[in-house]
Design a protein around this motif. Structure first.
Motif, short mmCIF file in Angstrom:
data_model
loop_
_atom_site.label_atom_id
_atom_site.label_comp_id
_atom_site.label_asym_id
_atom_site.label_seq_id
_atom_site.Cartn_x
_atom_site.Cartn_y
_atom_site.Cartn_z
N VAL A 173 62.40 49.27 28.71
CA VAL A 173 64.04 49.63 28.59
C VAL A 173 63.86 50.63 27.47
CG1 VAL A 173 66.11 47.64 28.28
CG2 VAL A 173 64.06 47.39 29.39
N SER A 174 63.63 49.92 26.08
CA SER A 174 63.86 50.42 24.28
C SER A 174 64.06 52.03 24.93
CB SER A 174 63.17 49.64 23.86
OG SER A 174 64.22 48.51 23.83
N LEU A 178 70.05 44.60 23.34
CA LEU A 178 68.32 44.64 24.31
C LEU A 178 68.04 43.61 23.86
CD1 LEU A 178 68.73 48.13 25.23
CD2 LEU A 178 69.15 46.10 26.84
N ILE A 199 58.54 44.34 28.25
CA ILE A 199 60.27 44.91 29.52
C ILE A 199 61.14 45.64 28.88
CG2 ILE A 199 61.88 43.81 30.09
CD1 ILE A 199 60.14 41.69 31.57
N LEU A 200 60.84 44.65 28.02
CA LEU A 200 61.67 45.60 26.54
C LEU A 200 61.76 46.87 25.77
CD1 LEU A 200 64.21 44.84 24.38
CD2 LEU A 200 63.03 44.19 22.57
N SER A 230 57.64 45.20 21.34
CA SER A 230 58.26 45.84 21.55
C SER A 230 58.20 47.56 21.07
CB SER A 230 59.65 45.73 22.12
OG SER A 230 60.29 44.76 21.55
N ILE A 239 63.28 53.48 28.00
CA ILE A 239 64.43 54.45 29.26
C ILE A 239 65.75 54.64 28.32
CG2 ILE A 239 65.84 53.68 30.26
CD1 ILE A 239 63.59 52.12 31.59
N PHE A 240 66.04 53.85 27.18
CA PHE A 240 67.26 53.86 26.42
C PHE A 240 67.35 55.23 25.76
CE2 PHE A 240 69.52 52.36 22.72
CZ PHE A 240 71.10 53.01 23.12
N ALA A 281 66.15 40.12 25.38
CA ALA A 281 64.46 39.96 25.92
C ALA A 281 64.27 38.61 25.14
CB ALA A 281 64.05 41.21 25.54
#
Length: 173
Positions: A22-23, A50, A18-19, A86, A25-26, A54
């Motif tokens: 998200v990273s 973030l 998940i992290l 991540s 996407i960031f 997480a």
């Protein structure tokens, strides 16, 4: 009958994925805004936040699955695992970005850094700048292991803090 303890690896993998997503996407957001050339303080703060969120969520989920009990060592293991998973995903994205999506990334980043470096060190000659650039290009691969180590250290620190906040020992009886 004794209750089964949940597997920490499940939480490391799930929250690490998940992290990592998200990273990425960031990172894509920074790329689309042309903000990916230099790591500014706000970008670093957001990245660390973030990670903190997480790790806290992952350790807390493990605690809930473990009947509300948590040892600091379990929190450390989960936190570092989340950071490791991540970071591998994030570094894979960076590798693809730098080598395939934008192969001239390093040249642009160096070009953007030059005025700032010259302003901070007015006595630097062009020859010294070029030597530094050559060294940076030669040792550019070091960003991957250093990033991995740095991320694991952040995971360790966040794991200690989270573990201290959430720890709850099982009764001895």
């Amino acid at each position: 009958m004794e209750e089964q303890q949940p597997k920490a690896s499940k939480f490391m993998l799930n929250y690490g994925l998940i992290l990592g997503v998200v990273s990425v996407i960031f990172g894509v957001m920074l790329y689309t805004q042309k903000m990916h050339y230099e790591m500014s303080t706000p970008v670093i703060i957001i990245s660390v936040l973030l990670t903190v969120v997480a790790v806290f969520l992952g350790v807390n989920a493990y605690k809930k699955a473990n009947g509300g009990y948590l040892k600091i060592s379990e929190a450390l293991k989960i936190a570092v695992g989340i950071a490791l998973v991540s970071t591998i995903i994030s570094l894979a994205y960076q590798y693809v970005l730098i080598n395939f999506i934008e192969p001239d990334f390093m040249d642009k980043a160096i070009e953007m850094a030059k005025p700032k470096a010259m302003a901070q060190n007015p006595s630097m000659t062009e020859e010294q700048w070029q030597q530094g650039v050559a060294m940076q290009k030669k040792l550019g691969w070091l960003r991957y292991p250093i990033g991995l180590i740095f991320s694991c250290i952040i995971g360790l620190v966040v794991g200690v803090i989270t573990g201290l906040i959430l720890k709850k020992s099982k009764p001895e009886y």
